[in-house]
Design an enzyme around this catalytic site. Structure first.
Site, PDB file in Angstrom:
ATOM      1  N   LYS A  85     -63.187  15.462  88.185  1.00  0.00           N
ATOM      2  CA  LYS A  85     -64.396  14.964  88.840  1.00  0.00           C
ATOM      3  C   LYS A  85     -65.648  15.764  88.473  1.00  0.00           C
ATOM      4  CE  LYS A  85     -61.538  12.222  90.884  1.00  0.00           C
ATOM      5  NZ  LYS A  85     -61.342  10.849  90.362  1.00  0.00           N
ATOM      6  N   TYR A  94     -50.190   5.641  97.814  1.00  0.00           N
ATOM      7  CA  TYR A  94     -51.076   6.714  97.378  1.00  0.00           C
ATOM      8  C   TYR A  94     -50.846   7.968  98.220  1.00  0.00           C
ATOM      9  CZ  TYR A  94     -55.342   9.176  96.064  1.00  0.00           C
ATOM     10  OH  TYR A  94     -56.226  10.112  95.600  1.00  0.00           O
ATOM     11  N   TYR A 145     -51.886  12.798  92.142  1.00  0.00           N
ATOM     12  CA  TYR A 145     -52.573  12.170  91.028  1.00  0.00           C
ATOM     13  C   TYR A 145     -51.964  12.585  89.689  1.00  0.00           C
ATOM     14  CZ  TYR A 145     -56.872  10.189  88.946  1.00  0.00           C
ATOM     15  OH  TYR A 145     -57.774   9.433  88.253  1.00  0.00           O
TER      16      TYR A 145
END
Length: 365
Positions: free
Chosen positions: A76, A290, A316
Site C-alpha cells: 500500500k 476474507y 493476503y
C-alpha cells in the site's frame, strides 16, 4: 496485452532497447502526477532457491514489497505515495480510510498520515465476526493506534464508502478538511503506484539479465493487480500476470481489476489497451472467507519461514503464496523458467492470529 506482429518479433538486444525506451516513456508519464516519497524504492528482487528446489518447478524469485519501509512495509505504500500527494494538493488535514480488522492498508495509511502531519480516522469492518482479543486489538490494530489514528469499528456488510462519507461530513462541519482514501487505496490514483512497480520490475530484471515469465501476487481490492495490468500493457510486456484472489469470486474479481485497469490507463493518458482475457484471477484459495485462515495458507507460511526466512501474512500474501505453491505442484508453470512472486507485506497481522499456528521448538527450561 495487445502486441503487433512487429513488436512480437523483436528480440535480443533490439528488444531490450525497445523495452527500455517504453519504460522511460512510462516513467515520464508518471512524473506528471504529484507524488510524495514514502517508500524505500526500488524494492529488492531476490531468488528463492530453496523453494525452487523443494517444488521442482521453475526458478522462483520474490519482489520484496514487504520492504517498502513505511510501518514495516507493504504494497500500500506505493499507492499512498500518489494518494497522499493528492491529499496534500487538496490541502487536506485529515485522512479517512477503511478496511477489514487486520488491514495492512489501514496501518500504512495511519503511518503515512503521521509522517505528513495529518490526522487519520480509520473505520474497520468486522468481516470475520471474531471476538478474539488478539485479532481485534493486536497486530495491525495496535499499530494503527500507535501511529496516532482514531480507530472505530463497523459491522460486517456495512456500506463502508457511505460510512466514510458520513464521517467526512461530520468533520467538515467541525472545520476540518478530510480526504477519503478508498479501501486498499484502490482507485486510479492509487493504482499508479503499481503502474510504476511494473516498470520498476521490468527494468530491474533487465539489469539482472533475467527474463521473467510470470508474476504472481495476491489480489483483493483490485488496485495492485489493476496497476500491474495497466503498467505491463503500457510497456507491452508479455509477462504472464496472475492474481490469487483473497476475497471475491473469480468473475467479480477479474471484472473489478479490468474496470480499474482501463480507468487507470485513461487517467495515465496512455493509448494502450487491455483485453479482458489479460486479467486473470484464481480464486480457489479464499477458503471460508476474507481473513479466515486456511490449512494451505498455514502450510505455505511455515514452509517459507523455515526455508527462506521470509514472513507473510495470514490474510493476503499467505493465501497468494498458497496458490503459487499449489499451482506449481499441479504443473501450472510448466515450461516457464523464472516466476516472480510479489510479496505485498503484512506480517504484522500474524500477531492477530496467535492460535492459528501450532509451532514446535519452544523449550521451557
Amino acid at each position: 496485452m495487445v502486441l503487433t506482429d512487429q513488436v512480437a518479433s523483436v528480440s535480443g538486444a533490439d528488444g531490450a532497447d525497445l523495452m527500455s525506451s517504453r519504460c522511460k516513456d512510462l516513467a515520464l508519464r508518471l512524473a506528471k502526477f504529484p507524488r510524495v516519497a514514502l517508500g524505500h524504492l526500488p524494492t529488492p528482487l531476490e531468488p528463492m532457491d530453496r523453494l525452487s528446489e523443494i517444488l521442482g518447478g521453475p526458478r522462483f524469485w520474490i519482489k520484496r514489497d514487504d520492504c517498502t519501509g513505511l510501518s514495516s512495509g507493504g504494497n500500500k505504500t506505493r499507492k499512498l505515495e500518489y494518494l497522499m500527494a493528492d491529499a496534500q494538493n487538496q490541502r487536506a488535514d485529515t485522512i479517512i480510510t477503511q478496511g477489514a480488522t487486520q488491514s495492512n492498508h489501514a496501518r500504512q495509511t495511519a503511518a503515512a498520515a503521521a509522517k505528513l502531519g495529518m490526522a487519520c480516522n480509520i473505520l474497520l469492518e468486522d468481516r470475520t465476526g471474531s471476538n478474539d482479543v488478539s485479532y481485534n486489538m493486536s497486530g495491525n490494530v495496535l499499530l494503527d493506534r500507535l501511529h496516532g489514528a482514531t480507530v472505530s469499528k463497523r459491522g460486517g456488510g456495512a456500506d463502508m464508502n457511505a460510512e466514510m462519507e458520513i464521517l467526512a461530513q461530520t468533520l467538515r462541519k467541525q472545520g476540518r478538511r478530510p480526504y477519503i482514501i478508498p479501501g486498499g487505496g484502490s482507485n486510479e490514483i492509487g493504482a499508479l503506484g503499481y503502474v510504476n512497480c511494473a516498470r520498476e520490475l521490468v527494468e530491474q530484471a533487465s539489469d539482472m539479465g533475467l527474463k521473467v515469465d510470470a508474476l504472481i501476487h495476491a489480489t483483493g481490492s483490485s488496485g495492485t493487480q489493476a496497476g500491474l495490468v495497466a503498467g505491463l500493457a503500457a510497456i507491452e510486456s508479455d509477462i504472464h500476470l496472475l492474481g490469487i484472489g483473497v476475497r471475491a469470486p473469480q468473475e467479480k474479481q477479474e471484472q473489478m481489476v479490468y474496470d480499474l485497469a482501463v480507468k487507470t490507463l485513461t487517467y495515465l493518458g496512455s493509448a494502450a489497451e487491455v483485453a479482458r482475457s489479460d486479467v486473470r484471477a484464481n480464486c480457489n484459495y479464499v477458503g471460508a472467507g476474507y481473513g479466515v485462515p486456511t490449512e494451505g495458507m498455514v502450510e505455505a507460511l511455515k514452509l517459507l519461514a523455515e526455508t527462506e526466512g521470509l514472513l507473510f501474512d495470514p490474510v493476503y500474501s499467505g493465501k497468494g503464496l498458497d496458490g503459487l505453491i499449489d499451482l506449481t505442484r499441479k504443473g501450472h508453470f510448466e515450461g516457464m523458467d523464472n516466476v516472480v512472486f510479489l510479496h505485498t507485506g503484512g506480517s504484522a497481522a500474524l500477531f492477530g492470529y496467535p492460535d492459528t499456528f501450532e509451532l514446535p521448538g519452544y523449550v521451557t527450561n
